[in-house]
Design a protein around this motif. Sequence first.
Motif, PDB file in Angstrom:
ATOM      1  N   ALA A  30       7.772   5.864   1.801  1.00 18.52           N
ATOM      2  CA  ALA A  30       9.134   5.355   1.623  1.00 18.52           C
ATOM      3  C   ALA A  30       9.924   6.483   0.974  1.00 18.52           C
ATOM      4  CB  ALA A  30       9.148   4.111   0.742  1.00 18.52           C
ATOM      5  N   GLY A  31      11.068   6.789   1.524  1.00 22.75           N
ATOM      6  CA  GLY A  31      11.847   7.905   0.983  1.00 22.75           C
ATOM      7  C   GLY A  31      11.100   9.214   1.047  1.00 22.75           C
ATOM      8  N   GLY A  32      10.195   9.350   2.027  1.00 25.32           N
ATOM      9  CA  GLY A  32       9.420  10.571   2.182  1.00 25.32           C
ATOM     10  C   GLY A  32       8.258  10.719   1.214  1.00 25.32           C
ATOM     11  N   ARG A  33       8.005   9.703   0.400  1.00 24.24           N
ATOM     12  CA  ARG A  33       6.924   9.773  -0.591  1.00 24.24           C
ATOM     13  C   ARG A  33       5.843   8.753  -0.267  1.00 24.24           C
ATOM     14  NH1 ARG A  33       9.203  10.889  -6.405  1.00 24.24           N
ATOM     15  NH2 ARG A  33       7.118  11.719  -6.501  1.00 24.24           N
ATOM     16  N   MET A  34       4.598   9.210  -0.266  1.00 25.14           N
ATOM     17  CA  MET A  34       3.471   8.344   0.061  1.00 25.14           C
ATOM     18  C   MET A  34       3.232   7.353  -1.080  1.00 25.14           C
ATOM     19  SD  MET A  34      -0.334   9.400   1.391  1.00 25.14           S
ATOM     20  CE  MET A  34      -1.013  10.033  -0.123  1.00 25.14           C
ATOM     21  N   PHE A  35       3.152   6.055  -0.717  1.00 23.39           N
ATOM     22  CA  PHE A  35       2.875   5.043  -1.729  1.00 23.39           C
ATOM     23  C   PHE A  35       1.667   4.194  -1.385  1.00 23.39           C
ATOM     24  CE2 PHE A  35       5.351   2.630   1.275  1.00 23.39           C
ATOM     25  CZ  PHE A  35       4.851   1.337   1.204  1.00 23.39           C
ATOM     26  N   ALA A  36       1.092   4.358  -0.186  1.00 19.13           N
ATOM     27  CA  ALA A  36      -0.083   3.568   0.198  1.00 19.13           C
ATOM     28  C   ALA A  36      -0.954   4.355   1.164  1.00 19.13           C
ATOM     29  CB  ALA A  36       0.343   2.254   0.836  1.00 19.13           C
ATOM     30  N   VAL A  37      -2.250   4.082   1.072  1.00 22.31           N
ATOM     31  CA  VAL A  37      -3.247   4.633   1.990  1.00 22.31           C
ATOM     32  C   VAL A  37      -3.960   3.449   2.628  1.00 22.31           C
ATOM     33  CG1 VAL A  37      -5.377   5.987   2.183  1.00 22.31           C
ATOM     34  CG2 VAL A  37      -3.581   6.706   0.580  1.00 22.31           C
ATOM     35  N   VAL A  38      -4.148   3.516   3.948  1.00 25.93           N
ATOM     36  CA  VAL A  38      -4.819   2.448   4.697  1.00 25.93           C
ATOM     37  C   VAL A  38      -6.023   3.065   5.401  1.00 25.93           C
ATOM     38  CG1 VAL A  38      -4.570   0.673   6.483  1.00 25.93           C
ATOM     39  CG2 VAL A  38      -2.569   1.344   5.096  1.00 25.93           C
ATOM     40  N   GLN A  39      -7.208   2.518   5.127  1.00 32.40           N
ATOM     41  CA  GLN A  39      -8.445   2.970   5.771  1.00 32.40           C
ATOM     42  C   GLN A  39      -9.219   1.734   6.198  1.00 32.40           C
ATOM     43  OE1 GLN A  39     -10.157   6.215   5.879  1.00 32.40           O
ATOM     44  NE2 GLN A  39      -8.203   7.163   5.436  1.00 32.40           N
ATOM     45  N   GLY A  40      -9.366   1.526   7.489  1.00 34.45           N
ATOM     46  CA  GLY A  40     -10.089   0.350   7.969  1.00 34.45           C
ATOM     47  C   GLY A  40      -9.401  -0.917   7.503  1.00 34.45           C
TER      48      GLY A  40
END
Length: 102
Positions: free
Chosen positions: A30-40
């Motif tokens: 969001a706004g070019g900044r990573m706030f979540a990682v999704v794996q499986g």
Amino acid sequence: MSLLTRLLSDLADLAEIEDRPYMGGWCLLAGGRMFAVVQGARVWFFTDERNRFDFVRRGMVAYASNPAMELGRFYEVPPEVLGDSDQLRAWARKALAARGTG
């Protein structure tokens, strides 16, 4: 519906969210900044001193793509939160605020 599709749908009203491939899974920005990682079937949200205890007190752990690479500011979202759209949005709001995008 895939987890990624559900996340994008559930979180759409919080911010303009982008998804990108990341280390064999996906990351949400969001706004070019990573706030979540999704794996499986697992999701990790960005934390700071204001929201990290919510994760730790439930026994959740920091994201690590391998034992030598822990991203200590990203903690796994508890399954009961991941399964409840309202709770998920509340926790995502905190992750966005911690990242300075909310």
